[in-house]
Write an enzyme that holds these catalytic residues in place. Sequence first.
Site, short mmCIF file in Angstrom:
data_model
loop_
_atom_site.label_atom_id
_atom_site.label_comp_id
_atom_site.label_asym_id
_atom_site.label_seq_id
_atom_site.Cartn_x
_atom_site.Cartn_y
_atom_site.Cartn_z
N GLY A 103 5.73 -0.90 -0.34
CA GLY A 103 5.59 -0.64 1.08
C GLY A 103 4.14 -0.72 1.51
N CYS A 104 3.89 -0.39 2.79
CA CYS A 104 2.53 -0.48 3.34
C CYS A 104 1.74 0.74 2.91
CB CYS A 104 2.58 -0.56 4.86
SG CYS A 104 3.49 -1.97 5.46
N VAL A 105 1.39 0.83 1.63
CA VAL A 105 0.63 2.00 1.16
C VAL A 105 -0.71 1.57 0.58
CG1 VAL A 105 2.63 3.43 0.74
CG2 VAL A 105 1.77 1.96 -1.07
N GLY B 274 4.67 4.09 5.04
CA GLY B 274 3.41 4.07 4.29
C GLY B 274 2.45 5.15 4.76
N TYR B 311 10.55 -5.30 7.53
CA TYR B 311 9.88 -6.48 6.95
C TYR B 311 10.63 -7.79 7.24
CZ TYR B 311 6.82 -3.42 4.09
OH TYR B 311 5.91 -2.50 3.63
#
Lengths: 105, 538
Positions: A103-105, B274, B311
């Site tokens: 994920g966006c981490v 996130g 996504y």
Amino acid sequence: MSVVQVKGKDVELDEDGFLVNPEDWNDDMVAYFASQEDVTELTENHWKVINYLRDYFKKFGAAPMVRKVCKDTGFSMQEIYELFPSGPAKGACKLAGLPKPTGCV
Amino acid sequence: MKKTTRRVPIKDFGSATDVLSPLEPGDIELIHGEDKPPKFREMKPETKEKYDFSLDGISALNLPIPKTKEEEEAIVNGFLRGIEKLFQKENNWTFLMPTTLSNEYCMQCNTCNEACPIYTESGRMDIYKPNYRPEVLRRIIKRYFSKSGKLLRKWAGADLDLNWRVVYRLAELVYRCSLCRRCASVCPIGVDNALISRELRKVFSQEMGIAPENVHKSGTVQHMKTGSTTGMTSASFKDNIEFIEDMIEEKIGRRITIPVDKKDADILLLHNAGEYMAWPENPAAFAILFEAAGLSWTLSSEQMGYEGVNYGVWYDDVQFARIAFAQIQAAKNLGVKKIVIGECGHATKGFITIADRVLVGDAAIPREACLPLLEQIVLSGKIKFDPMKNNFPVTLHDPCNMVRLMGIISPQRNILKHIMPEGQFREMPDAGTNNYCCGGGSGFAIMNSQNFPDWRNNVACRMKARQVLEAFKDVLDPSIPKYYCAPCSNCKGAARDSMMEHFGFRKKYNIIYGGLVELMVNAMVDIPKPFISWEEEF
């Protein structure tokens, strides 16, 4: 996906070197991952983080927030990086046999 | 104007050369403080034998090189089948019209070339021109789907014969475009070459099962399975919220309860998952502001109710639709009046614009970006801000999807006017709709296969690094703390990996990065301690 031999046993890893099957995790695998992640000697402090991550994953089915790891183990972010040079996600989670953080981490 | 380098005629796109157009580090223009050409890791020979690096020496997709004639043919046939479907209304229910028009009307005037940061920052490599990949597609269509092309071949301008290399190189090439759409914004006739990249990604995914692992398998597939792209489950979400409540108490000296699963609230706030994992101060700041402004709002702990991103936006309509429907269901279950998307550009684009194609009837719950709402909070006067609390240089990044695509330009600037002292906020060059991508757009920030991260950091993220240095050029001295404000999770990820770790801006210049809400909370009169810190706090 690749297969490595650790102590005579074939173990499947993903493209970033994380365990594919969580049940393959054992002390030998920790030692193998340590050698891959520039961890020269496994100390009590390493195990403190590894055990914390595994307990959390068992309870919640996911990796903990990075800040929570610091708070609950008492290590600062810098100390975590000293223990696991590639960091809490790519390093510590790998040694603990958790799935790769995504994920966006 | 500087010239295009390393020309590759389109008819040679499938040639049997090892690497069609190798990226040359020496062609890349250095940024201030860089003293030698950027480094790209050397791949092991056994890796290069196994996976396709034949476009530019980079692999974003880990495509295994075909071993038999049959495998090669399957690649070509699958691709042709996908292209046929791309132009059928039964099979392309999202973007058929704009794809068709952009495909038919580009005149190859090259106006878009200089607008593309990947083209210019690569040293102007021919294959990275925004109109190069659509021209490859056009020649294939001409050759295989037009009568004259089938009969006359090169005499009809259909001079590119398909082979597996063409297909694989094109697959890699559509992952050298961050879909920022700066090319589309300068096109004199409105052709959208970035859309062509996106639509080709769709052909590769939906017809051939080709997509970056972190975008598909550990992206949308994991999202549907666990409820989020980070793998955060409902149980861990609740645990994270408790942790954030503790964090808020430590930071502001007062405990607030973050509403979770509150029925019939006005607003369901959706963050990129996130944020919880990596930047919990962002959801914390939203909670502080919403509470102080007295809004009726909630988060959802239902699986598919706590992750805002989708996504599918980057590569696959089917995955996109599955996720959008599940997300809207979570909102319906709570009976909220509307959904507000937190600081995440792709979530904003996906849920507010593209989802219009699938969320109709009673699924059409209003969905809004957070920036106008945050502006309303500031203008309402419900919260007192002291601009002097933000007395340090700040520059603002414009996330492509909120700003260029959706035109949300003034809210964030109006907010900054109210929470910053005069003279400390500085626009970067090309600010607003003309701004450049962070370099992490369209999945780049999370794609980590093989040597792709080197390409992202050295090429895709270079322009943003250049702009930030320009914006802070009079205050680069590290004794002056500086803040790069990027109101988007993806852009923050790119900032951390490229600007901070790769280019070393934090160490060299004392620049930190974060969102907009953190700056707002930092200026709140009621909060005694600073919310933003330049020290490592944990």
